[in-house]
Design a protein around this motif. Structure first.
Motif, PDB file in Angstrom:
ATOM      1  N   ASN A  68     -11.472  -0.364  -8.365  1.00  0.00           N
ATOM      2  CA  ASN A  68     -12.447   0.242  -8.680  1.00  0.00           C
ATOM      3  C   ASN A  68     -13.666   0.770 -10.022  1.00  0.00           C
ATOM      4  O   ASN A  68     -14.466   0.373 -10.261  1.00  0.00           O
ATOM      5  CB  ASN A  68     -12.063   1.717  -8.609  1.00  0.00           C
ATOM      6  CG  ASN A  68     -11.886   2.153  -6.998  1.00  0.00           C
ATOM      7  OD1 ASN A  68     -11.646   0.667  -5.995  1.00  0.00           O
ATOM      8  ND2 ASN A  68     -10.559   2.604  -6.720  1.00  0.00           N
TER       9      ASN A  68
ATOM     10  N   ARG B  67       0.875  -1.246  -0.164  1.00  0.00           N
ATOM     11  CA  ARG B  67      -0.009  -0.091   0.314  1.00  0.00           C
ATOM     12  C   ARG B  67       0.933   0.953   0.320  1.00  0.00           C
ATOM     13  O   ARG B  67       0.631   2.768  -0.431  1.00  0.00           O
ATOM     14  CB  ARG B  67      -1.182  -0.387   1.075  1.00  0.00           C
ATOM     15  CG  ARG B  67      -2.293  -0.723   0.768  1.00  0.00           C
ATOM     16  CD  ARG B  67      -2.981  -0.513   2.029  1.00  0.00           C
ATOM     17  NE  ARG B  67      -3.699  -1.827   2.204  1.00  0.00           N
ATOM     18  CZ  ARG B  67      -4.307  -2.827   3.162  1.00  0.00           C
ATOM     19  NH1 ARG B  67      -3.785  -3.665   3.540  1.00  0.00           N
ATOM     20  NH2 ARG B  67      -5.066  -4.266   2.886  1.00  0.00           N
TER      21      ARG B  67
ATOM     22  N   TYR C  95       0.264   0.686  -5.427  1.00  0.00           N
ATOM     23  CA  TYR C  95      -0.813   0.431  -5.332  1.00  0.00           C
ATOM     24  C   TYR C  95      -1.624   1.141  -5.785  1.00  0.00           C
ATOM     25  O   TYR C  95      -3.676   1.233  -5.663  1.00  0.00           O
ATOM     26  CB  TYR C  95      -0.902   0.655  -4.061  1.00  0.00           C
ATOM     27  CG  TYR C  95      -2.128  -0.071  -3.554  1.00  0.00           C
ATOM     28  CD1 TYR C  95      -2.634  -1.012  -2.628  1.00  0.00           C
ATOM     29  CD2 TYR C  95      -2.866   1.328  -2.543  1.00  0.00           C
ATOM     30  CE1 TYR C  95      -4.286  -1.388  -1.998  1.00  0.00           C
ATOM     31  CE2 TYR C  95      -3.586   0.769  -1.472  1.00  0.00           C
ATOM     32  CZ  TYR C  95      -4.777   0.053  -1.811  1.00  0.00           C
ATOM     33  OH  TYR C  95      -5.769  -0.028  -1.241  1.00  0.00           O
TER      34      TYR C  95
ATOM     35  N   LYS D  43      -5.573  -0.183  -7.537  1.00  0.00           N
ATOM     36  CA  LYS D  43      -6.366   0.503  -6.875  1.00  0.00           C
ATOM     37  C   LYS D  43      -7.453   1.352  -7.806  1.00  0.00           C
ATOM     38  O   LYS D  43      -8.772   0.940  -8.077  1.00  0.00           O
ATOM     39  CB  LYS D  43      -6.596   1.738  -5.625  1.00  0.00           C
ATOM     40  CG  LYS D  43      -7.640   1.671  -5.342  1.00  0.00           C
ATOM     41  CD  LYS D  43      -8.050   0.581  -4.421  1.00  0.00           C
ATOM     42  CE  LYS D  43      -8.795   1.585  -3.115  1.00  0.00           C
ATOM     43  NZ  LYS D  43      -9.598  -0.170  -2.019  1.00  0.00           N
TER      44      LYS D  43
END
Length: 419
Positions: free
Chosen positions: A255, A242, A247, A251
């Motif tokens: 999404n 993260r 990351y 992400k």
């Protein structure tokens, strides 16, 4: 008051800093000692299993950013050891099986159902569907999903495959007539995505709009990041991952895929709400045309007694879309490649198609037609034998196993089958 606080801070600051540094050093040394002991134990327990040599480790370090180089490395190692070999990904010891009888022993053992740790990385992108689950949760979910693959459900899909295949042929026709070299990957991806969305969701999807959204590219990049994590041990930690630049992009990909799947599910629910209740079945009813069920329709019908939550339903939809899209695209691509390399095979396939369809080449193939395409079926199966859609299966061993080859795999090892 303030001078007094500053005086106490100066007096206690150095001792507190020394105490904190000492505690951190003790913790780090303890963790390092445990890691060294763990690695020594793992090494001793697999002393009889060959690999890797120093040059293999050096090549893996150099190739960790390139999936192609990693694939070449493992092919070379497999040719060298032929039966079984081991390799490390950080503190995790992986054992690769190459013999068919060893693979059969593992895949048919009902005690070996827990997926490898590497599957955890897939869960964040594909969802925690059948591909990710293990043990009793996997058995429960399989009982719910299994009706989706009944023969009567699959018989409703040839028309979808036919229509999308004709579109694909029209896209390939100019290159075939001109002799131009063409990359069939994007065209196959678009055609297969169309088929998957119509069979999994029974939803009309504009794949050109999907390409504008970058969905296919996002999934490809997401899987590339997962592979990068597997071969870069410091990114196996979710906390460290993260903090990395990867990351943020990962992400975004998650999404984008989540939004796409949620839109499809919402559209399917609205469609089912508009339809009369007696049409929400694929059973023939007097005066009502037979409805072609998609996998999602069957799943929604099946789960009335034991319903899946919205999150579980979304996980299964994501798993079906990604697994079917990626696996089918690769399979069709390899079949076309193998046929293109063998003119004699092409000629026999064309003759068989002519025998079955005659001059009516544009009619939709039926299930009965498929039974008569024996040679084409054998070509497809042989291609899948040489280039399987899922080339590796990972399992975590919960108890010692002695394989037919004579090797013993100890508890806690990550076992990979490479047929």
């Amino acid at each position: 008051m303030l001078p007094s606080l500053l005086w106490w801070a100066r007096c206690l600051g150095a001792p507190l800093l020394l105490l904190a540094s000492s505690a951190l050093a003790v913790y780090a040394l303890t963790a390092l000692g445990r890691l060294v002991a763990h690695l020594a134990h793992m090494r001793a327990a697999t002393r009889d299993i060959p690999g890797p040599r120093v040059e293999h480790i050096v090549r893996l370090i150099r190739a960790r950013r390139s999936p192609r180089l990693i694939s070449d490395l493992f092919h070379d190692v497999a040719r060298e050891f032929t039966t079984i070999f081991k390799f490390w990904t950080g503190p995790t010891l992986n054992v690769i099986l190459l013999r068919a009888d060893d693979i059969e022993c593992v895949m048919t053992d009902k005690r070996v159902t827990r997926k490898s740790k590497a599957y955890d990385f897939l869960g964040s992108l594909m969802g925690e569907g059948l591909l990710h689950l293990s043990g009793e949760p996997w058995r429960r979910r399989r009982r719910i999903v299994e009706p989706c693959f009944r023969p009567e459900v699959l018989r409703g899909f040839p028309a979808v495959f036919h229509d999308r295949a004709l579109v694909l042929v029209e896209h390939l026709r100019p290159a075939a007539l001109s002799g131009e070299v063409v990359d069939v990957g994007p065209l196959l991806g678009q055609a297969v995505t169309d088929m998957v969305c119509h069979t999994v969701m029974a939803a009309d999807v504009d794949t050109r709009a999907m390409e504008q959204e970058g969905l296919s590219r996002a999934l490809g990049n997401g899987f590339a990041i997962i592979l990068y994590r597997v071969f870069n041990p410091w990114f196996m930690s979710d906390s460290l991952f993260r903090l990395s630049a990867f990351y943020k992009y990962y992400k975004q990909y998650m999404n984008l895929f989540d939004d796409f799947t949620m839109r499809l599910l919402a559209a399917k629910r609205r469609e089912r709400q508009r339809l009369p209740a007696h049409t929400l079945t694929d059973k023939p009813t007097l005066g009502v045309p037979r409805r072609r069920s998609a996998f999602l329709d069957v799943m929604l019908d099946t789960t009335e007694a034991a319903p899946l939550s919205d999150a579980e339903l979304m996980d299964e939809a994501k798993t079906l879309i990604t697994a079917a899209t990626g696996g089918s695209t690769d399979a069709v691509g390899f079949v076309l490649l193998c046929i293109a390399l063998r003119q004699d095979v092409q000629d026999r396939i064309v003759q068989e198609l002519s025998d079955v369809f005659g001059e009516d080449v544009h009619r939709v193939a039926t299930v009965d037609d498929l039974r008569h395409l024996d040679y084409l079926e054998r070509v497809i199966k042989e291609t899948l034998r040489m280039f399987p859609s899922i080339p590796q299966f990972g399992r975590s061993i919960s108890q010692d196993m002695t394989l037919p080859s004579g090797y013993t795999v100890r508890t806690g090892r990550q076992l990979w089958s490479s047929p």
